[in-house]
Design a protein around this motif. Sequence first.
Motif, PDB file in Angstrom:
ATOM      1  N   PHE A 136      -3.592   0.030  -4.756  1.00  0.00           N
ATOM      2  CA  PHE A 136      -3.562  -1.410  -4.616  1.00  0.00           C
ATOM      3  C   PHE A 136      -4.304  -1.755  -3.445  1.00  0.00           C
ATOM      4  N   TYR A 137      -5.176  -2.765  -3.607  1.00  0.00           N
ATOM      5  CA  TYR A 137      -5.855  -3.369  -2.286  1.00  0.00           C
ATOM      6  C   TYR A 137      -5.480  -4.632  -2.285  1.00  0.00           C
ATOM      7  N   SER A 138      -4.846  -5.255  -1.217  1.00  0.00           N
ATOM      8  CA  SER A 138      -4.209  -6.468  -1.304  1.00  0.00           C
ATOM      9  C   SER A 138      -5.192  -7.465  -1.005  1.00  0.00           C
ATOM     10  N   GLY A 139      -6.348  -7.147  -0.372  1.00  0.00           N
ATOM     11  CA  GLY A 139      -7.192  -8.214   0.357  1.00  0.00           C
ATOM     12  C   GLY A 139      -6.502  -8.726   1.487  1.00  0.00           C
ATOM     13  N   ASP A 140      -7.459  -9.744   2.175  1.00  0.00           N
ATOM     14  CA  ASP A 140      -6.806 -10.594   3.178  1.00  0.00           C
ATOM     15  C   ASP A 140      -5.500 -11.353   2.905  1.00  0.00           C
ATOM     16  N   THR A 141      -4.544 -10.987   3.314  1.00  0.00           N
ATOM     17  CA  THR A 141      -3.258 -11.741   3.128  1.00  0.00           C
ATOM     18  C   THR A 141      -2.052 -11.593   4.299  1.00  0.00           C
ATOM     19  N   CYS A 142      -0.972 -12.383   4.015  1.00  0.00           N
ATOM     20  CA  CYS A 142       0.113 -12.231   4.819  1.00  0.00           C
ATOM     21  C   CYS A 142       1.079 -11.720   3.901  1.00  0.00           C
ATOM     22  N   LEU A 143       2.380 -11.502   4.156  1.00  0.00           N
ATOM     23  CA  LEU A 143       3.528 -10.900   3.430  1.00  0.00           C
ATOM     24  C   LEU A 143       3.903 -12.051   2.579  1.00  0.00           C
ATOM     25  N   SER A 144       4.591 -11.481   1.389  1.00  0.00           N
ATOM     26  CA  SER A 144       5.229 -12.325   0.675  1.00  0.00           C
ATOM     27  C   SER A 144       5.872 -11.749  -0.480  1.00  0.00           C
ATOM     28  N   ALA A 174       2.670  -5.399   7.328  1.00  0.00           N
ATOM     29  CA  ALA A 174       1.961  -4.598   6.093  1.00  0.00           C
ATOM     30  C   ALA A 174       2.864  -3.553   5.580  1.00  0.00           C
ATOM     31  N   SER A 175       3.709  -2.941   6.780  1.00  0.00           N
ATOM     32  CA  SER A 175       4.538  -2.001   6.262  1.00  0.00           C
ATOM     33  C   SER A 175       5.813  -2.572   5.402  1.00  0.00           C
ATOM     34  N   LYS A 176       6.112  -3.500   5.700  1.00  0.00           N
ATOM     35  CA  LYS A 176       7.002  -4.303   4.662  1.00  0.00           C
ATOM     36  C   LYS A 176       6.304  -4.600   3.549  1.00  0.00           C
ATOM     37  N   LEU A 177       5.270  -5.007   3.278  1.00  0.00           N
ATOM     38  CA  LEU A 177       4.661  -5.212   2.237  1.00  0.00           C
ATOM     39  C   LEU A 177       4.562  -3.680   1.166  1.00  0.00           C
ATOM     40  N   ALA A 178       4.269  -2.659   1.997  1.00  0.00           N
ATOM     41  CA  ALA A 178       4.185  -1.256   1.371  1.00  0.00           C
ATOM     42  C   ALA A 178       5.521  -0.964   0.883  1.00  0.00           C
ATOM     43  N   GLN A 179       6.575  -1.360   1.352  1.00  0.00           N
ATOM     44  CA  GLN A 179       8.028  -1.338   0.665  1.00  0.00           C
ATOM     45  C   GLN A 179       8.120  -2.149  -0.402  1.00  0.00           C
ATOM     46  N   PHE A 180       7.599  -3.205  -0.599  1.00  0.00           N
ATOM     47  CA  PHE A 180       7.542  -4.159  -1.669  1.00  0.00           C
ATOM     48  C   PHE A 180       6.835  -3.547  -3.004  1.00  0.00           C
ATOM     49  N   VAL A 181       5.685  -2.847  -2.495  1.00  0.00           N
ATOM     50  CA  VAL A 181       4.656  -2.331  -3.762  1.00  0.00           C
ATOM     51  C   VAL A 181       5.446  -0.691  -3.771  1.00  0.00           C
ATOM     52  N   GLN A 182       6.449  -0.410  -3.070  1.00  0.00           N
ATOM     53  CA  GLN A 182       6.953   0.827  -3.275  1.00  0.00           C
ATOM     54  C   GLN A 182       5.848   2.060  -3.020  1.00  0.00           C
TER      55      GLN A 182
END
Length: 226
Positions: A136-144, A174-182
């Motif tokens: 998964f490459y998120s691209g430029d983003t914030c957390l959601s 980004a660490s939180k986003l990684a948690q969201f995508v497990q």
Amino acid sequence: MKITYYGHASFLMEIAGQKILVDPFISPNPNAAHINIDEIQCDLILVSHGHGDHIADVMSIAKRLGVTVVSNPEVIGWFQKQGLEKVQYLNFGGTFRNAWGDVKYTPALHSSSMPDGSYGGNPGGFVINTPEGTVFYSGDTCLSYDFKLIAEEFKIDLAILPIGDTFTMGAKEASKLAQFVQCNKVMGVHYDTFPAIVIDHAKAKAEFSSNGQELYLLEIGESRDF
Ligand code: NI
Ligand code: MN
């Protein structure tokens, strides 16, 4: 799978027999002066959005190799006006299906205009889903919270996320986003290119390790097997 980092948010992914180049911004990046874009080989180019720091080398590499460029319809339309012929457009939720695997275009929370100011559609990211692994490459983003949906659909083996702050989220989000995508394995991108996004590497790595994750920061030109 193998990833080669070309600086900023540019990388080459070798997976399921394919070489997939993502967001090539190499020739304008002084930190990547040792990378010769004329020596890059790929089978496909993915473009997350229309900003110059993601598209600078798309046309020259796509034309030299005659490979397909995948992006949203507005970014693709802009390249077609410059003579790009082999294209695949995807809007959010759309999947480009191939014998070797699938590429799905996912939403990002950012902006997107082309270098000449024309409309670049909505910014996105990609899930590259193959029998050899899923990236998964998120691209430029914030957390959601919406990124949790990715984990409901895919088992992500590697997340490639921006960590530079200012134009995107920083390492903590980004660490939180990684948690969201497990996904516990993260490659950081979109940092150190410009003064506004120079980061403390040790601090960024600590943000991830405190959540039981590993952050990989590759040297420009370095390849790593994941
Ligand atoms: Ni951008
Ligand atoms: Mn960017």
